[in-house]
Each structure stands twice: as structure tokens, then as C-alpha cells.
Design an enzyme around this catalytic site. Structure first.
Site, short mmCIF file in Angstrom:
data_model
loop_
_atom_site.label_atom_id
_atom_site.label_comp_id
_atom_site.label_asym_id
_atom_site.label_seq_id
_atom_site.Cartn_x
_atom_site.Cartn_y
_atom_site.Cartn_z
N ASP A 94 37.25 41.89 42.08
CA ASP A 94 37.23 42.44 40.72
C ASP A 94 38.15 41.66 39.77
O ASP A 94 39.08 40.97 40.20
CB ASP A 94 37.72 43.89 40.73
N HIS A 239 40.69 41.43 44.62
CA HIS A 239 40.71 40.99 43.23
C HIS A 239 40.87 39.48 43.15
O HIS A 239 41.66 38.89 43.90
CB HIS A 239 41.86 41.65 42.47
#
Length: 271
Positions: A94, A239
Site C-alpha cells: 500500500d 507498504h
């Protein structure tokens, strides 16, 4: 491949990307504090920023801040694991693309012959469209993670539509295909935001395993968090942007070969 949990996210017959409705500010001064969900009474929707701005290096920590004590349970219509008869897992990243960490993660995935899904922030993709193309060219899926990373459940419907629709339009412009997957910041979905997600032709995706890389626990901590919970069909949250992600890169380089040696196949999410 998505199981019944994705019923709300079934693809619409067509995709329509709507401009902000009246009363939805498109560009307000400042940007939301990404260390916590934005307050209900101060939503902000900045316009495109110049690529030289440093906001992309500001942390978007607290990705799972809503999973602590007192948080609402995960929405039942969002997929957290995927039904598969094979030993598949689903790595997701992400808050990118990021000019340093996204290429490093792509190299690790490429070296191991693994596929993943990247949920991108629209304003980051707007600044680094070549990285968006690199993700797709390597065979990974590109999903929608909103334009500015707000908490969707705190926004009016017009603002939710703008955050998701604007990002989908950009991805479509860059890649020639609109995304069919979306992940809400903080994992926070409600019925109105899910309805808009569905109208825009996307299936909502959560996660079953939080690597907790956003807390920067160290390479060992990230590796242990993933290895301890891994199981067939699990969606893993990590991430490639929103903060300092060198620990994420190094941990991926450590645990991915072990997972594959144990017979796991990291695959991209396919709705």
C-alpha cells in the site's frame, strides 16, 4: 476467484468516474495528518501536487489504527482471505508508488518469480506514473487506495466518489485499464463507501495478515509477523510508500524465499 465475501464488490457492467459533487472541496489548504484518520469535520482534498514536494516522504503510519481496542469489526463484505485449492498467498503493498522503495520491492519480487498486488495512492501515481507502468509491466495487479488516503467512513458520499473515481481514472489513463480492486485506507469500509466502490467497478480487499511494517519493528519483527500467520489464501498487508520502508524491503527479501521453498506461490489478486 474471490469468494462470496466479495459479493458487494462484484464488478459493475460499466465503469463511470465522476467529478466531485457540488460542495466537495477539490483543493483545500494543507493535507490530512496521515498518522491518524482525519477528523470528521475537517476533510481535505488537495489537488495534484508538484513532484518535487516532500509530502510523499511523510509517513502514512497507522494503516491499521482502526484494528485496535474499541475498533469496529471488519466489514463482512470485504475479502480478507481468498478461496484457493492451491498453496497460494497474496502479498499486497500500500501507499506507493515510491521512487525508492517500489523499485526495490519490484526487484525482490522479480528475483523470486513472485506476483503481488499494489494498492496505489492517486497523488503518488500522478507524480510517478512510470512506476505505475513498471508495476504492471512486471505482471503485478494495480489497485485503488484513494487519492489522498483519507478515512472513507468519515467522508460524505461525493467525497468518497471523488477519492476513488479520480484514482481509477488516473490508473486507466496510465495503464489503459481501470482497476478492479480497491482497499480503503485504515481498512475502514462502510455500506455507502462499498456501494460506491461497487459502482466504480471494483471489489473491496482487506487483509488477513498485518506485517506491521508501518510500525517499523525491524526486519526480524516484520519477518516473524508474516511467517507466524501465513496460511493458504491469506492476504498479507505491507507498504511500499508512506514512510521509511527499507525494513519492508529487507524483510521481504528474507521471508519470501523461505515461503516459496515451503511450497507457497505468491500470486496477484484476481477478482
Amino acid at each position: 476467484m474471490l469468494q462470496a465475501a466479495l459479493a458487494v464488490g462484484a464488478l459493475s457492467a460499466g465503469r463511470f468516474f465522476f467529478p466531485p459533487q457540488d460542495g466537495t472541496p477539490e483543493a483545500a489548504a494543507g493535507r490530512p495528518d496521515r498518522h491518524r484518520p482525519p477528523p470528521h469535520d475537517t476533510p481535505r482534498y488537495p489537488g495534484p501536487a508538484h513532484p518535487s514536494e516532500a509530502y510523499r516522504l511523510r509517513p502514512m503510519a497507522g494503516e491499521t489504527s482502526l484494528s485496535g481496542p474499541g475498533a469496529s469489526p471488519p466489514h463482512p463484505d470485504v475479502a480478507h482471505t481468498l478461496g484457493t485449492g492451491r498453496r497460494e498467498i497474496f502479498l499486497t503493498f500500500d501507499d506507493g508508488p515510491h521512487p525508492r522503495y517500489t523499485p526495490e520491492i519490484l526487484r525482490v519480487l522479480r528475483r523470486n518469480g513472485a506476483r503481488a498486488t499494489f494498492f496505489v495512492i492517486g497523488e503518488n501515481a500522478d507524480a510517478f506514473p512510470e512506476l505505475l507502468q513498471d508495476i504492471a509491466d512486471d505482471g503485478h495487479a494495480v489497485g485503488n487506495h484513494t487519492w489522498t488516503h483519507p478515512q472513507l467512513t468519515k467522508l460524505p458520499p461525493g467525497a468518497v466518489r471523488s477519492e476513488l473515481g479520480r484514482t481509477s481514472s488516473l490508473i486507466d489513463d496510465v495503464l489503459g485499464t481501470a482497476p478492479n480492486l480497491a482497499r480503503a485506507p485504515y481498512g475502514a469500509w462502510d455500506d455507502p463507501s462499498l456501494s460506491i466502490c461497487n459502482e466504480l467497478g471494483m471489489s473491496p480487499v482487506g487483509w488477513a495478515i498485518d506485517s506491521r511494517d508501518w510500525t517499523e519493528p525491524g526486519v526480524d519483527g516484520i519477518t516473524d509477523a508474516v511467517m507466524a500467520e501465513i496460511r493458504p489464501g491469506a492476504i498479507v498487508l505491507s507498504h511500499d510508500g508512506g514512510g521509511e520502508r527499507s525494513q519492508t524491503v529487507d524483510a521481504l527479501d528474507r521471508y519470501l524465499p523461505h515461503l516459496m521453498a515451503d511450497g507457497y506461490r505468491p500470486a496477484r489478486i484476481e477478482p
